[in-house]
Design an enzyme around this catalytic site. Structure first.
Site, PDB file in Angstrom:
ATOM      1  N   ARG A 137       0.849  -1.192   0.000  1.00 57.58           N
ATOM      2  CA  ARG A 137       0.000   0.000   0.000  1.00 57.58           C
ATOM      3  C   ARG A 137       0.890   1.250   0.000  1.00 57.58           C
ATOM      4  NH1 ARG A 137      -4.495  -1.303   4.662  1.00 57.58           N
ATOM      5  NH2 ARG A 137      -2.755  -1.034   6.100  1.00 57.58           N
ATOM      6  N   ARG A 146      -3.532   6.715  11.941  1.00 57.38           N
ATOM      7  CA  ARG A 146      -4.987   6.620  12.144  1.00 57.38           C
ATOM      8  C   ARG A 146      -5.394   7.396  13.385  1.00 57.38           C
ATOM      9  NH1 ARG A 146      -5.571   1.145  10.021  1.00 57.38           N
ATOM     10  NH2 ARG A 146      -3.691   0.812   8.804  1.00 57.38           N
ATOM     11  N   ASP A 183      -9.553   2.813  14.647  1.00 54.65           N
ATOM     12  CA  ASP A 183      -8.238   2.396  14.133  1.00 54.65           C
ATOM     13  C   ASP A 183      -8.270   2.246  12.614  1.00 54.65           C
ATOM     14  OD1 ASP A 183      -9.946   0.201  15.194  1.00 54.65           O
ATOM     15  OD2 ASP A 183      -8.542  -1.072  14.114  1.00 54.65           O
TER      16      ASP A 183
HETATM   17  P1  AMP Z   1      -8.664  -4.982  10.888  1.00 52.96           P
HETATM   18  O1  AMP Z   1      -9.960  -5.580  11.307  1.00 52.96           O
HETATM   19  O2  AMP Z   1      -8.052  -5.649   9.683  1.00 52.96           O
HETATM   20  O3  AMP Z   1      -8.688  -3.503  10.760  1.00 52.96           O
HETATM   21  O4  AMP Z   1      -7.628  -5.338  12.066  1.00 52.96           O
HETATM   22  C1  AMP Z   1      -7.818  -4.926  13.401  1.00 52.96           C
HETATM   23  C2  AMP Z   1      -6.564  -5.220  14.181  1.00 52.96           C
HETATM   24  O5  AMP Z   1      -6.280  -6.618  14.155  1.00 52.96           O
HETATM   25  C3  AMP Z   1      -5.321  -4.545  13.638  1.00 52.96           C
HETATM   26  O6  AMP Z   1      -4.506  -4.227  14.718  1.00 52.96           O
HETATM   27  C4  AMP Z   1      -4.693  -5.615  12.795  1.00 52.96           C
HETATM   28  O7  AMP Z   1      -3.309  -5.451  12.641  1.00 52.96           O
HETATM   29  C5  AMP Z   1      -5.009  -6.855  13.595  1.00 52.96           C
HETATM   30  N1  AMP Z   1      -5.071  -8.062  12.755  1.00 52.96           N
HETATM   31  C6  AMP Z   1      -6.053  -8.422  11.893  1.00 52.96           C
HETATM   32  N2  AMP Z   1      -5.774  -9.589  11.308  1.00 52.96           N
HETATM   33  C7  AMP Z   1      -4.576  -9.984  11.796  1.00 52.96           C
HETATM   34  C8  AMP Z   1      -3.730 -11.117  11.579  1.00 52.96           C
HETATM   35  N3  AMP Z   1      -4.074 -12.098  10.747  1.00 52.96           N
HETATM   36  N4  AMP Z   1      -2.574 -11.177  12.262  1.00 52.96           N
HETATM   37  C9  AMP Z   1      -2.213 -10.207  13.125  1.00 52.96           C
HETATM   38  N5  AMP Z   1      -2.967  -9.125  13.370  1.00 52.96           N
HETATM   39  C10 AMP Z   1      -4.126  -9.007  12.723  1.00 52.96           C
HETATM   40 MG    MG Z   2      -7.560  -2.057  10.472  1.00 57.00          MG
END
Ligand code: AMP
Ligand code: MG
Length: 508
Positions: free
Chosen positions: A185, A192, A264
């Site tokens: 990206r 954020r 976030d």
């Molecule tokens: P998101 O729902 O993708 O915005 O993620 C919310 C939080 O969960 C963020 O801090 C992401 O980095 C973390 N996160 C989501 N999926 C994963 C993953 N597979 N491994 C590690 N962190 C994750």
């Molecule tokens: Mg996120």
């Protein structure tokens, strides 16, 4: 050597890029310097020439030495200083505490003709902020993020960009067995609202030095006009509110649902960020919920403007310790800064909706004209994108069954649509609207091509079987969303029946 090659193609050398890496160099507690975790046996799925061009890079940048390794979380290019950053956030309205780049990695920040740009990998493996998860992203969701980032940019909507997508056979366990991918990206900053919340909430002995440094960093590098005013922090909040209002107005106008508007996932620069369970409206339903995990519909389409306002309040709360004065003074200042959002949003949305109707002037009753058309669409869930696009072909005076137009055929209640068209024609006559001119204006704001779920799904299924050609084709179609592209008419059609059973959740 081909004399027609553009100069930068001849001179582009990854070893000579100018990396500044300003956020990574702040170090702890902001950025944890660490390497990525390489995808085994990576391959390219797609690259975006447009995103590369914005960096000042040639279209064949990815063929350079070491590019595949660098953009699949392996060995970085010289000058990259990889790091993961920490943030916190409110998820679905509840304080979630520390989150952070659990699967993202800043590669670095590179100078470009348009200023510095951060490059960030997503799906690059575990970091100190992975909590109990694997740090990976699956091919399915990575394709959606790659395609939608670039599609949104082509629609003229502020967004993080996608430069490249790499994949591997590395197994990743979600509801089913899937495989890993890495999206690269690009954005001026990936900060954020949650970064500010983090440094407001994680303090020792009332020492807000880190919050102050973060805010100074953002003002100095991204909002320099806020530096020279009496209250820089309040000015920053005002400006973030203004940009957020513009972004959400863009979403509403085009029928985009973000799906997870947690704090976030809101960019401090007003960019659309973190494409997860997003969706574009097909049949118009104001309460459409695109995220299957959002059982309460907190992030339904019609709620997005209000949720953004809620998130701005959370940001304001995080900035409180930086403002001098008693509680009353601080509250008054931040409330004033936030108070611009509702008017700004209404103003921005009004402008966009008038443009969608092809109106060149602003007149009383415009809002009612828009609202009534939306109500007609909602009554029978008429396709949002197709309605606006076909309305552009309307000719003043062509009303009713004797002068049928394709847009009329969409409406089950033709009488109600005819009655609305009579009012629309009156309004168009009031500004002496010329059909051909209005048509050109409307087709430049009402897209013919959007990333409908079923289009992404078709590309995903082929890619999961090893064929990336549909990802690349769809990417190109969506890079010209307002062009007629008759050879791609199938991509503009209504979703097939099977599309209604697609369920997009937070799992990614
Ligand atoms: P998101 O729902 O993708 O915005 O993620 C919310 C939080 O969960 C963020 O801090 C992401 O980095 C973390 N996160 C989501 N999926 C994963 C993953 N597979 N491994 C590690 N962190 C994750
Ligand atoms: Mg996120």
């Amino acid at each position: 050597m081909n004399a027609a090659l553009p100069l930068e193609r001849l001179t582009f050398d990854p070893a000579h890029l100018h990396w500044v890496n300003r956020y990574a160099r702040l170090g702890m507690p902001f950025a944890h310097r660490q390497p990525g975790h390489a995808l085994p046996a990576p391959r390219w799925v797609a690259t975006s020439d447009a995103a590369a061009a914005d960096l000042g890079w040639p279209a064949d940048w990815w063929q350079r030495e070491g590019a595949l390794a660098a953009f699949s979380a392996g060995t970085p290019w010289p000058g990259m200083e990889t790091a993961s950053t920490v943030y916190s956030g409110h998820q679905f309205g509840v304080w979630a505490g520390q989150l952070g780049d659990g699967r993202a990695l800043l590669l670095g920040e590179v100078e470009t003709p348009d200023g510095a740009r951060e490059l960030q990998l997503k799906g690059s493996g575990m970091t100190p902020y992975s909590r109990r998860a694997d740090g990976r992203a699956v091919l399915r969701s990575s394709i959606r993020e790659f395609l939608c980032s670039e599609a949104m940019h082509a629609l003229g909507i502020p967004t993080t960009r996608a430069l490249a997508l790499t994949a591997s056979d590395l197994p990743v366990r979600r509801e089913r067995a899937e495989t890993a991918a890495v999206v690269t990206r690009v954005a001026p900053s990936f900060l954020r609202f949650g970064h500010f919340e983090h440094f407001c909430h994680h303090v020792r002995d009332g020492d807000y030095t880190a919050l102050r440094r973060l805010t100074d960093f953002v003002i100095d590098h991204h909002y320099p006009a806020c530096r020279d005013v009496a209250q820089p922090v309040a000015a920053l909040l005002t400006e973030v509110a203004r940009r957020t209002a513009g972004m959400v107005a863009d979403w509403q106008a085009v029928g985009f649902c973000h799906g997870v508007m947690n704090t976030d996932n809101l960019s401090i620069l007003g960019l659309t960020i973190d494409y997860g369970p997003f969706g574009f409206l097909d049949g118009f339903d104001p309460m459409h919920i695109c995220n299957h995990s959002d059982e309460q519909g907190r992030y339904a389409y019609a709620r997005q403007p209000q949720v953004a306002y809620w998130n701005l309040h959370a940001l304001a709360q995080a900035l409180v310790p930086l403002i001098e004065g008693d509680t009353e003074q601080v509250t008054a200042l931040l409330t004033e800064a936030l108070s611009h959002y509702p008017d700004e949003f209404a103003h921005q949305l009004g402008q966009r909706m008038r443009a969608k109707l092809g109106l060149s002037t602003e007149q009383d009753g415009d809002q009612a004209l828009v609202d009534d058309l939306m109500r007609l669409m909602a009554r029978h869930q008429i396709d949002y994108t197709l309605t606006w696009r076909l309305l552009g072909d309307h000719r003043v005076g062509a009303v009713g069954a004797l002068a049928p137009e394709p847009v009329r055929d969409l409406f089950l209640d033709a009488d109600a649509f005819d009655a609305w068209t009579v009012r629309y024609d009156e309004r168009l006559r009031a500004e002496s609207s010329v059909d051909a001119e209005r048509r050109a204006r409307m087709h430049a704001v009402n897209p013919r091509y959007i990333l409908r779920n079923h289009l992404a799904e078709t590309a995903i299924r082929l890619a999961e079987a090893g064929d990336y050609s549909e990802v690349q084709r769809l990417h190109l179609v969506l890079s010209r969303p307002f062009d007629e592209q008759p050879e791609h008419a199938a991509y503009a059609e209504l979703p097939p029946a099977w599309a209604s059973s697609l369920e997009i959740s937070c799992s990614s």
